[in-house]
Design a protein around this motif. Sequence first.
Motif, PDB file in Angstrom:
ATOM      1  N   ALA A  84       6.672 -14.861   4.271  1.00 58.19           N
ATOM      2  CA  ALA A  84       6.031 -14.912   2.964  1.00 58.19           C
ATOM      3  C   ALA A  84       4.856 -15.891   2.956  1.00 58.19           C
ATOM      4  O   ALA A  84       3.849 -15.657   2.289  1.00 58.19           O
ATOM      5  CB  ALA A  84       7.050 -15.306   1.899  1.00 58.19           C
ATOM      6  N   GLY A 111      -1.116 -11.545   1.438  1.00 58.95           N
ATOM      7  CA  GLY A 111      -0.794 -11.546   0.019  1.00 58.95           C
ATOM      8  C   GLY A 111       0.706 -11.558  -0.184  1.00 58.95           C
ATOM      9  O   GLY A 111       1.442 -10.929   0.584  1.00 58.95           O
ATOM     10  N   LEU A 112       1.169 -12.268  -1.204  1.00 58.56           N
ATOM     11  CA  LEU A 112       2.589 -12.323  -1.536  1.00 58.56           C
ATOM     12  C   LEU A 112       2.788 -11.719  -2.918  1.00 58.56           C
ATOM     13  O   LEU A 112       2.165 -12.162  -3.892  1.00 58.56           O
ATOM     14  CB  LEU A 112       3.095 -13.764  -1.532  1.00 58.56           C
ATOM     15  CG  LEU A 112       4.561 -13.953  -1.960  1.00 58.56           C
ATOM     16  CD1 LEU A 112       5.507 -13.299  -0.958  1.00 58.56           C
ATOM     17  CD2 LEU A 112       4.895 -15.433  -2.129  1.00 58.56           C
ATOM     18  N   VAL A 127       5.549 -11.168  -5.870  1.00 55.95           N
ATOM     19  CA  VAL A 127       6.831 -11.669  -6.367  1.00 55.95           C
ATOM     20  C   VAL A 127       7.284 -10.753  -7.503  1.00 55.95           C
ATOM     21  O   VAL A 127       6.730 -10.815  -8.605  1.00 55.95           O
ATOM     22  CB  VAL A 127       6.712 -13.118  -6.873  1.00 55.95           C
ATOM     23  CG1 VAL A 127       8.064 -13.622  -7.341  1.00 55.95           C
ATOM     24  CG2 VAL A 127       6.150 -14.020  -5.771  1.00 55.95           C
ATOM     25  N   ILE A 169       5.730 -20.241  -2.985  1.00 53.11           N
ATOM     26  CA  ILE A 169       4.650 -20.014  -3.946  1.00 53.11           C
ATOM     27  C   ILE A 169       3.766 -21.245  -4.043  1.00 53.11           C
ATOM     28  O   ILE A 169       2.526 -21.147  -4.009  1.00 53.11           O
ATOM     29  CB  ILE A 169       5.238 -19.643  -5.325  1.00 53.11           C
ATOM     30  CG1 ILE A 169       5.912 -18.270  -5.272  1.00 53.11           C
ATOM     31  CG2 ILE A 169       4.149 -19.657  -6.401  1.00 53.11           C
ATOM     32  CD1 ILE A 169       6.729 -17.935  -6.504  1.00 53.11           C
ATOM     33  N   ARG A 178       1.584 -21.669  -0.878  1.00 52.85           N
ATOM     34  CA  ARG A 178       0.515 -20.667  -0.803  1.00 52.85           C
ATOM     35  C   ARG A 178      -0.615 -21.021  -1.767  1.00 52.85           C
ATOM     36  O   ARG A 178      -1.795 -20.982  -1.399  1.00 52.85           O
ATOM     37  CB  ARG A 178       1.069 -19.281  -1.124  1.00 52.85           C
ATOM     38  CG  ARG A 178       1.910 -18.658  -0.018  1.00 52.85           C
ATOM     39  CD  ARG A 178       2.246 -17.205  -0.362  1.00 52.85           C
ATOM     40  NE  ARG A 178       1.034 -16.400  -0.444  1.00 52.85           N
ATOM     41  CZ  ARG A 178       0.477 -15.768   0.600  1.00 52.85           C
ATOM     42  NH1 ARG A 178       1.026 -15.838   1.805  1.00 52.85           N
ATOM     43  NH2 ARG A 178      -0.625 -15.061   0.438  1.00 52.85           N
ATOM     44  N   LEU A 179      -0.271 -21.363  -2.987  1.00 54.52           N
ATOM     45  CA  LEU A 179      -1.310 -21.661  -3.967  1.00 54.52           C
ATOM     46  C   LEU A 179      -2.069 -22.930  -3.608  1.00 54.52           C
ATOM     47  O   LEU A 179      -3.279 -23.024  -3.847  1.00 54.52           O
ATOM     48  CB  LEU A 179      -0.695 -21.772  -5.358  1.00 54.52           C
ATOM     49  CG  LEU A 179      -0.070 -20.478  -5.889  1.00 54.52           C
ATOM     50  CD1 LEU A 179       0.570 -20.726  -7.242  1.00 54.52           C
ATOM     51  CD2 LEU A 179      -1.106 -19.362  -5.979  1.00 54.52           C
ATOM     52  N   ARG A 233      -3.909 -19.231  -1.172  1.00 57.27           N
ATOM     53  CA  ARG A 233      -3.436 -17.951  -0.669  1.00 57.27           C
ATOM     54  C   ARG A 233      -2.927 -17.097  -1.821  1.00 57.27           C
ATOM     55  O   ARG A 233      -2.106 -17.538  -2.619  1.00 57.27           O
ATOM     56  CB  ARG A 233      -2.307 -18.144   0.353  1.00 57.27           C
ATOM     57  CG  ARG A 233      -2.627 -19.113   1.488  1.00 57.27           C
ATOM     58  CD  ARG A 233      -3.684 -18.577   2.435  1.00 57.27           C
ATOM     59  NE  ARG A 233      -3.296 -17.316   3.051  1.00 57.27           N
ATOM     60  CZ  ARG A 233      -2.424 -17.189   4.053  1.00 57.27           C
ATOM     61  NH1 ARG A 233      -1.793 -18.266   4.528  1.00 57.27           N
ATOM     62  NH2 ARG A 233      -2.166 -16.007   4.571  1.00 57.27           N
ATOM     63  N   VAL A 255      -1.177 -14.797  -4.605  1.00 52.22           N
ATOM     64  CA  VAL A 255       0.173 -14.471  -5.066  1.00 52.22           C
ATOM     65  C   VAL A 255       0.043 -13.577  -6.295  1.00 52.22           C
ATOM     66  O   VAL A 255      -0.781 -13.852  -7.177  1.00 52.22           O
ATOM     67  CB  VAL A 255       0.966 -15.741  -5.443  1.00 52.22           C
ATOM     68  CG1 VAL A 255       2.336 -15.369  -6.034  1.00 52.22           C
ATOM     69  CG2 VAL A 255       1.136 -16.657  -4.238  1.00 52.22           C
ATOM     70  N   GLY A 294       2.524 -11.959  -9.300  1.00 53.22           N
ATOM     71  CA  GLY A 294       3.824 -11.857  -9.943  1.00 53.22           C
ATOM     72  C   GLY A 294       3.879 -10.654 -10.867  1.00 53.22           C
ATOM     73  O   GLY A 294       2.893 -10.353 -11.552  1.00 53.22           O
ATOM     74  N   LEU A 319      -3.775 -16.969  -8.070  1.00 48.99           N
ATOM     75  CA  LEU A 319      -2.533 -16.583  -8.736  1.00 48.99           C
ATOM     76  C   LEU A 319      -2.816 -15.564  -9.836  1.00 48.99           C
ATOM     77  O   LEU A 319      -3.455 -15.873 -10.842  1.00 48.99           O
ATOM     78  CB  LEU A 319      -1.849 -17.816  -9.330  1.00 48.99           C
ATOM     79  CG  LEU A 319      -0.502 -17.582 -10.017  1.00 48.99           C
ATOM     80  CD1 LEU A 319       0.500 -16.951  -9.062  1.00 48.99           C
ATOM     81  CD2 LEU A 319       0.047 -18.884 -10.582  1.00 48.99           C
TER      82      LEU A 319
END
Length: 211
Positions: free
Chosen positions: A38, A43-44, A46, A68, A71-72, A76, A78, A80, A186
């Motif tokens: 992750a 890209g992640l 959630v 999270i 990454r932020l 990077r 994310v 949601g 984000l």
Amino acid sequence: MQPRVVIFDYGSGNLRSAQRAVERTGADVTVTGDPHAALEADGLLVPGVGAFAACMAGLLAAGGDRVIGKRLAGGRPVLGICVGMQILFAQGVEHGVTTQGCDEWPGTVERLNAPVVPHMGWNTVDVPEGSQLFAGTDEGERFYFVHSYGVRNWELEVTSPYVRPPLVTWSTHGTPFVAAVENGPLWATQFHPEKSGDAGARLLANWVATL
């Protein structure tokens, strides 16, 4: 090269439909609860369905809050979705019980103030000017919502002229609530883009294009 997307499996979420929807954008998609994977993905995503408290418990047990945050901190991306958006806020209140969230944004997830709850079905959104997430979608486009709770008050204030404030998209069910947020790396949606037809597919493609 195809961007690599991890859909984080922490015991909650509509994983397979999200996987298929993101794969249709051309991304290389993996569904896993492995924190290292992750962290390393381009890209992640959630996901999240059900109760705020249960989703937070699963996320904490899987180390997702740390993933999270890391990454932020490194810029990077994310994304949601649904309760996966809600847990990014400071707290959620359900049945009189307050549960701490990831606190990436201030604010409280609370029961919608509407004659009919849950809010289930298609609804329009009020998109701010300059949105990358909604680029290419038509005005008045509808998206698919399934939720009883949401963020009714946006509390983050940006006073520095050197910091771009988040772009907040609103929808209304009884009263206004936050439908989506774009804040640097984000992004998040209260609705389900993977269930929102061509419009939702466009949003996912827009996100993948930023990776």
